[in-house]
Design a protein around this motif. Structure first.
Motif, PDB file in Angstrom:
ATOM      1  N   UNK A 125       0.851  -1.192   0.000  1.00  0.00           N
ATOM      2  CA  UNK A 125       0.000   0.000   0.000  1.00  0.00           C
ATOM      3  C   UNK A 125       0.880   1.233   0.000  1.00  0.00           C
ATOM      4  N   UNK A 126       0.292   2.352  -0.402  1.00  0.00           N
ATOM      5  CA  UNK A 126       1.005   3.624  -0.381  1.00  0.00           C
ATOM      6  C   UNK A 126       0.762   4.313   0.959  1.00  0.00           C
ATOM      7  N   UNK A 127       1.759   5.072   1.399  1.00  0.00           N
ATOM      8  CA  UNK A 127       1.703   5.697   2.721  1.00  0.00           C
ATOM      9  C   UNK A 127       1.581   7.210   2.570  1.00  0.00           C
ATOM     10  N   UNK A 128       0.585   7.768   3.258  1.00  0.00           N
ATOM     11  CA  UNK A 128       0.460   9.219   3.406  1.00  0.00           C
ATOM     12  C   UNK A 128       0.388   9.499   4.898  1.00  0.00           C
ATOM     13  N   UNK A 129       1.256  10.362   5.402  1.00  0.00           N
ATOM     14  CA  UNK A 129       1.261  10.725   6.813  1.00  0.00           C
ATOM     15  C   UNK A 129       0.882  12.191   6.961  1.00  0.00           C
ATOM     16  N   UNK A 130       0.426  12.559   8.148  1.00  0.00           N
ATOM     17  CA  UNK A 130       0.027  13.944   8.393  1.00  0.00           C
ATOM     18  C   UNK A 130       0.295  14.288   9.852  1.00  0.00           C
ATOM     19  N   UNK A 131       0.585  15.561  10.087  1.00  0.00           N
ATOM     20  CA  UNK A 131       0.813  16.024  11.458  1.00  0.00           C
ATOM     21  C   UNK A 131       0.583  17.517  11.544  1.00  0.00           C
ATOM     22  N   UNK A 132       0.209  17.981  12.725  1.00  0.00           N
ATOM     23  CA  UNK A 132       0.129  19.416  12.995  1.00  0.00           C
ATOM     24  C   UNK A 132       1.302  19.869  13.852  1.00  0.00           C
ATOM     25  N   UNK A 133       2.281  18.967  14.044  1.00  0.00           N
ATOM     26  CA  UNK A 133       3.466  19.268  14.837  1.00  0.00           C
ATOM     27  C   UNK A 133       4.610  19.709  13.933  1.00  0.00           C
ATOM     28  N   UNK A 134       5.587  20.398  14.516  1.00  0.00           N
ATOM     29  CA  UNK A 134       6.833  20.717  13.825  1.00  0.00           C
ATOM     30  C   UNK A 134       7.776  19.544  14.054  1.00  0.00           C
ATOM     31  N   UNK A 135       7.838  18.630  13.066  1.00  0.00           N
ATOM     32  CA  UNK A 135       8.634  17.417  13.254  1.00  0.00           C
ATOM     33  C   UNK A 135      10.119  17.724  13.377  1.00  0.00           C
ATOM     34  N   UNK A 136      10.601  18.765  12.703  1.00  0.00           N
ATOM     35  CA  UNK A 136      12.004  19.151  12.860  1.00  0.00           C
ATOM     36  C   UNK A 136      12.315  19.494  14.309  1.00  0.00           C
ATOM     37  N   UNK A 137      11.400  20.217  14.944  1.00  0.00           N
ATOM     38  CA  UNK A 137      11.598  20.581  16.344  1.00  0.00           C
ATOM     39  C   UNK A 137      11.541  19.347  17.238  1.00  0.00           C
ATOM     40  N   UNK A 138      10.624  18.417  16.915  1.00  0.00           N
ATOM     41  CA  UNK A 138      10.523  17.185  17.703  1.00  0.00           C
ATOM     42  C   UNK A 138      11.782  16.339  17.544  1.00  0.00           C
ATOM     43  N   UNK A 139      12.366  16.338  16.344  1.00  0.00           N
ATOM     44  CA  UNK A 139      13.615  15.607  16.130  1.00  0.00           C
ATOM     45  C   UNK A 139      14.729  16.207  16.979  1.00  0.00           C
ATOM     46  N   UNK A 140      14.792  17.558  17.014  1.00  0.00           N
ATOM     47  CA  UNK A 140      15.830  18.214  17.824  1.00  0.00           C
ATOM     48  C   UNK A 140      15.661  17.907  19.305  1.00  0.00           C
ATOM     49  N   UNK A 141      14.406  17.786  19.744  1.00  0.00           N
ATOM     50  CA  UNK A 141      14.146  17.496  21.156  1.00  0.00           C
ATOM     51  C   UNK A 141      14.315  16.012  21.477  1.00  0.00           C
ATOM     52  N   UNK A 142      14.451  15.202  20.442  1.00  0.00           N
ATOM     53  CA  UNK A 142      14.625  13.777  20.672  1.00  0.00           C
ATOM     54  C   UNK A 142      13.344  13.017  20.898  1.00  0.00           C
ATOM     55  N   UNK A 143      12.191  13.622  20.588  1.00  0.00           N
ATOM     56  CA  UNK A 143      10.911  12.937  20.781  1.00  0.00           C
ATOM     57  C   UNK A 143      10.379  12.341  19.477  1.00  0.00           C
ATOM     58  N   UNK A 144      11.087  12.560  18.379  1.00  0.00           N
ATOM     59  CA  UNK A 144      10.712  11.939  17.113  1.00  0.00           C
ATOM     60  C   UNK A 144      11.980  11.491  16.403  1.00  0.00           C
ATOM     61  N   UNK A 145      11.977  10.251  15.951  1.00  0.00           N
ATOM     62  CA  UNK A 145      13.170   9.685  15.338  1.00  0.00           C
ATOM     63  C   UNK A 145      13.486  10.352  14.003  1.00  0.00           C
ATOM     64  N   UNK A 146      14.771  10.719  13.849  1.00  0.00           N
ATOM     65  CA  UNK A 146      15.185  11.382  12.623  1.00  0.00           C
ATOM     66  C   UNK A 146      15.067  10.461  11.413  1.00  0.00           C
TER      67      UNK A 146
END
Length: 582
Positions: free
Chosen positions: A398-419
């Motif tokens: 299947x094809x993947x589409x993801x969505x978020x209202x968060x700033x993922x770059x900021x979450x990556x810097x904080x270590x709460x989202x995997x780079x």
């Protein structure tokens, strides 16, 4: 009621005799009933017994008698109607679904009753068209004008006798005829703003005319809203507040139109839709970015429909923030029977398997805990997974589409989202514009939600008053389209006598008026501790609004009454009531 089609049962007769073949001689016993039918190689023929007797007495052989044509027809499963004969015959033999003969009908009697019902209905139809002030028009499959009401004459300044029976495109540019699009595609248009001429704006409804499964024409009703739109533009000091419908429609059916549920025509929205059209041609992963309430799932669904417009591929949406960590694997990957205590004995398919050959939409992906991110990352990297309790590896298809209202770059810097997960998802990204950046769409969205909730709550509200629309246009909408939708729903729910009230608007999460709010006029009062009654407060506010509107219209009573959505007589009464100088 004369306009109803006749009930075939009222014309069904059962005094008949049927012979399986043409006899060499007509016997007296054949003529005991009113009708005689004879089965022939290619069907039946029939004749009244009295006429058969006359032919027989004149020594006319049976096969030379002037038999009348007869057709066999069946009633439907519900037993309330019969199928339409392919050709005209004098008699109809009526059979049920079990091929049992129920009787016969004289076609002339049935047709006479049907013709009377048609003429009666036509009289009602023509009278209704002559009575309405609305513009109602219709074209046939050749684009020729079939209906042109007096309202259309007034709206377009074209007389009925000038346009009837003629190609409507001879009078209007084809690009401005929305009914041609409906005729060609079958698209249903409901409460949309449209410009049939450069100097005319209408609210339009359009539907195809279907007969025997084919589109044979299109009907359009239009209401002139040019004046209202002009006044709204002047008051809001906006350069562009008129919603233009996208005229170049997809050739697919309207219910499969990728952008059918996305309303608006602002430059910001059009730019986003253009990008979606581009990425819809490739199967790359997409990351949708945008604030809460902008409708990211609608845009994800549009991408899916573009990619799979020729198939009925599944679109499976998953709210990642709503899945408990303990159920993450079983929800996404499914489980085998007996995989754990309480599991279904039949097992369960996961979201990846349910989305096979289609699209899996991972909404609020920024809400995933780190341990769940690892499991998702492995699936995206390897393209395979194991159901819970399973030993057989399954392939992601299947094809993947993801969505978020968060700033993922900021979450990556904080270590709460995997780079590494971020880069797996962030192959192509699209930012959905917030409503404050596409304010031009507020008018169309508001009316769309108005008619939607009027239908839901059985209300009859034609339009949004100018004063309310101004407040909607001036608000910044931190909750975006979702907040606008909720606001319009509240207005409809609390409307009285099918009128929206400006006092029912509550922004920023308010659910009721602020009981501590004090009118500025009251604060200036020498007795600020005295509280106005509700009636006094409403009258003071009404007086202030009338004075303000009258001043903005430079004393013109007709424009003031129009903006306040009241009659001129009511305006004069209120001017006298409050002692407002004219």
């Amino acid at each position: 009621m004369d306009h109803l089609l006749p009930n075939f049962k009222e014309y069904l007769q059962q005094s008949y005799t049927i012979l399986q073949k043409m006899p060499a001689k007509i016997k007296r016993s054949h003529l005991k009933k009113d009708m005689l039918f004879v089965e022939k190689e290619r069907g039946y023929v029939g004749l009244e017994s009295i006429y058969v007797s006359a032919f027989t007495n004149a020594d006319v052989p049976p096969d030379h008698i002037a038999w009348k044509s007869t057709a066999c027809v069946y009633i439907n499963e519900s037993g309330d109607s019969i199928e339409r004969p392919k050709t005209y015959t004098e008699f109809l033999l009526i059979f049920n679904q079990k091929q049992e003969l129920l009787g016969y009908i004289k076609t002339a009697e049935l047709y006479a009753a049907s013709a009377h019902a048609f003429d009666t209905l036509k009289a009602y139809f023509e009278t209704a068209l002559d009575t309405t002030n609305s513009s109602i028009t219709a074209i046939d499959s050749n684009q020729c004008t079939m209906i042109w009401t007096s309202g259309a004459e007034q709206l377009f300044s074209i007389k009925k006798e000038e346009i009837m029976g003629k190609d409507m495109s001879e009078f209007f540019p084809k690009a401005m005829l929305l009914n041609l699009n409906t005729l060609q595609t079958g698209e249903i248009v409901q409460n949309k703003q449209h410009e049939p001429r450069e100097d005319l704006i209408v609210l339009i409804n359009a539907r195809p005319v279907r007969f025997d499964g084919n589109i044979i024409g299109a009907v359009v009703s239009e209401t002139d809203i040019t004046r209202q739109v002009q006044l709204r533009k002047e008051l809001s000091s906006a350069n562009e507040t008129i919603v233009h419908l996208e005229r170049k429609m997809s050739v697919i059916r309207p219910e499969l139109h990728p952008f059918h549920s996305i309303k608006g025509s602002s430059p910001a929205l059009k730019m986003t839709l253009d990008r979606i059209k581009q990425i819809g041609q490739v199967p790359a992963r997409v990351l949708l970015l945008g604030e809460s309430g902008v409708g990211k799932e609608l845009f994800a669904s549009a991408i899916h429909q573009i990619r799979h417009r020729e198939t009925q591929a599944p679109f499976i949406a998953v709210n990642c923030g709503a899945i408990p960590p303990t159920l993450f694997e079983s929800e996404l990957f499914g489980y085998e029977k007996g995989a754990f205590s309480g599991a279904s004995s039949q097992g369960k398919k996961g979201k990846f398997e349910l989305a096979k050959h289609g699209t899996l939409f991972l909404d609020e992906v920024g809400e995933l805990p780190l341990d769940m991110q690892v499991k998702l990352l492995r699936v995206l990297q390897e393209g395979t997974y194991f159901p819970v309790g399973g030993t057989k590896e399954k392939k992601v298809d299947c094809q993947i589409i993801a969505a978020t209202n968060k700033d993922l770059n900021e979450l990556v810097r904080k270590g709460t989202f995997r780079e590494d997960l971020y880069f797996r998802l962030h192959i192509i990204s699209i930012t959905i514009p917030p409503l404050r950046e596409r304010a031009e769409d507020i008018v169309e969205l508001s009316h769309h939600f108005l008619f939607q909730f009027c239908h839901t709550y059985n209300k009859s509200i034609d339009a949004i008053p100018k004063s309310i629309m101004l407040k909607l246009l001036d608000y910044s909408w931190p909750g975006n389209v979702r907040e606008l939708k909720n606001t319009v729903e509240r207005l409809v729910v609390f409307s009285e006598n099918d009128q929206l009230r400006i006092e029912d608007i509550f922004f920023s999460g308010q659910s009721s008026p602020d009981p501590h709010h004090v009118d500025p006029e009251v604060k200036k009062s020498p007795h600020p501790q005295r509280t106005l009654s509700l009636k006094q407060a409403l009258e003071r506010e009404e007086k202030r609004l009338i004075e303000q509107t009258l001043q903005s219209c430079h004393g013109k009573k007709d424009e003031t009454a129009d903006l306040l959505c009241i009659s001129r007589a009511t305006l004069y009464n209120k001017l006298n009531k409050y002692g407002i100088s004219e």
